[in-house]
Design a protein around this motif. Sequence first.
Motif, PDB file in Angstrom:
ATOM      1  N   ASP A 123       0.865  -1.172   0.000  1.00  0.00           N
ATOM      2  CA  ASP A 123       0.000   0.000   0.000  1.00  0.00           C
ATOM      3  C   ASP A 123       0.908   1.230   0.000  1.00  0.00           C
ATOM      4  OD1 ASP A 123       0.972   0.317   2.630  1.00  0.00           O
ATOM      5  OD2 ASP A 123      -0.745  -0.763   3.462  1.00  0.00           O
ATOM      6  N   ASN A 124       0.321   2.366   0.208  1.00  0.00           N
ATOM      7  CA  ASN A 124       1.125   3.595   0.197  1.00  0.00           C
ATOM      8  C   ASN A 124       1.278   4.171   1.600  1.00  0.00           C
ATOM      9  OD1 ASN A 124       2.681   5.604  -0.937  1.00  0.00           O
ATOM     10  ND2 ASN A 124       0.936   6.866  -1.567  1.00  0.00           N
ATOM     11  N   THR A 130       2.097  10.026  -5.681  1.00  0.00           N
ATOM     12  CA  THR A 130       1.358   9.345  -6.741  1.00  0.00           C
ATOM     13  C   THR A 130       0.574  10.392  -7.510  1.00  0.00           C
ATOM     14  OG1 THR A 130      -0.501   8.911  -5.245  1.00  0.00           O
ATOM     15  CG2 THR A 130       1.128   7.153  -5.496  1.00  0.00           C
ATOM     16  N   VAL A 140       2.148   5.505  -9.731  1.00  0.00           N
ATOM     17  CA  VAL A 140       1.046   4.815  -9.064  1.00  0.00           C
ATOM     18  C   VAL A 140       1.591   3.641  -8.264  1.00  0.00           C
ATOM     19  CG1 VAL A 140      -0.607   5.434 -10.882  1.00  0.00           C
ATOM     20  CG2 VAL A 140       0.603   3.251 -11.002  1.00  0.00           C
ATOM     21  N   GLU A 142       0.245  -0.003  -7.317  1.00  0.00           N
ATOM     22  CA  GLU A 142      -0.798  -0.996  -7.560  1.00  0.00           C
ATOM     23  C   GLU A 142      -0.158  -2.359  -7.791  1.00  0.00           C
ATOM     24  OE1 GLU A 142      -2.979   0.304 -10.976  1.00  0.00           O
ATOM     25  OE2 GLU A 142      -1.357  -0.169 -12.380  1.00  0.00           O
ATOM     26  N   ASP A 143      -0.913  -3.425  -7.562  1.00  0.00           N
ATOM     27  CA  ASP A 143      -0.427  -4.804  -7.731  1.00  0.00           C
ATOM     28  C   ASP A 143       0.817  -5.071  -6.891  1.00  0.00           C
ATOM     29  OD1 ASP A 143      -2.440  -5.113  -9.714  1.00  0.00           O
ATOM     30  OD2 ASP A 143      -1.085  -4.288 -11.241  1.00  0.00           O
TER      31      ASP A 143
END
Length: 295
Positions: A123-124, A130, A140, A142-143
């Motif tokens: 996660d961030n 981003t 970004v 993601e994944d």
Amino acid sequence: MPVPRILATAKWFILLAVIAPVLVGGGVGCTFTQSSSVAGSPSPIALAPATTTAITGILPTATPVTGIAGQPTPLEATTLIRTAQAGTAQAIQIVTQTAHALEIEIATLFAGARRVFYDEFVDNRNAWFTGVFQEVELDVIEDGVFKVFWTGRGTSYELYELSSFTDFIAEVDCRIARGGGDGSCALVFAHQKDVGFYKFELFIDYYRLSVIAAAGDPVVLAEGDPRRLTTVDTFNRLRVIRQGERIRMFINDVLVNEVNDTTYPSGRIGVSTACYRAEGGVEVQFDNIAIWSLP
């Protein structure tokens, strides 16, 4: 256990009008700042007493053993082959022993190191930047990876801002997902604001360690071909071990080069991406970034 979120700090960017020998890369998050900017032979057996004529009548005429001019005889050739094989075996043994000694050394360094930062991008939580930046970069998460998309030529980097390091281990998994030889990923270290830093940069067919000064052209300290160690379109691990003036570079856990340099003795550590194509089309991905402090 969740890591407390830390807000992003400052962010700078430079779009390059021409491709410089070295470009730098990045985003911003957490504790990060974004900026663009490889003796003796046996005695003969005695013959039984006999007359000279008897011996002469029995022994064949001797024929000298000779080879083609300039080439060894079969016996000599066999000796040369055996000598070469022995030399090769010795060389392999030395390399194996050296590699084993290095593995032990690295394991010892890790055992005594203190991990300061780690992110696997589930996660961030570390507040990386981003979004769209300067119209040519999209970042970004993601994944489970941090992705940087480039739609134009440029470079950026992110720095871990909470600590400055002199002796350390830093590593990151990176992948050039799109763009081929026009994209790169890197570890930057010993970054000193408005002064310069080092950049260990990986392309699909080339790597280099450069000194990037705030003014003047970059200086390449080491370079090589990583293709015997890397696989295109998959993650490859970059690692730098800095101990005083000694800088060692690893790709996928293999030592590829080593230099001694004190241009920048200490500073911040981060990651970098670059796009060397005017029309963009480069995607670079990061995972498992980690920094250890060495005693």
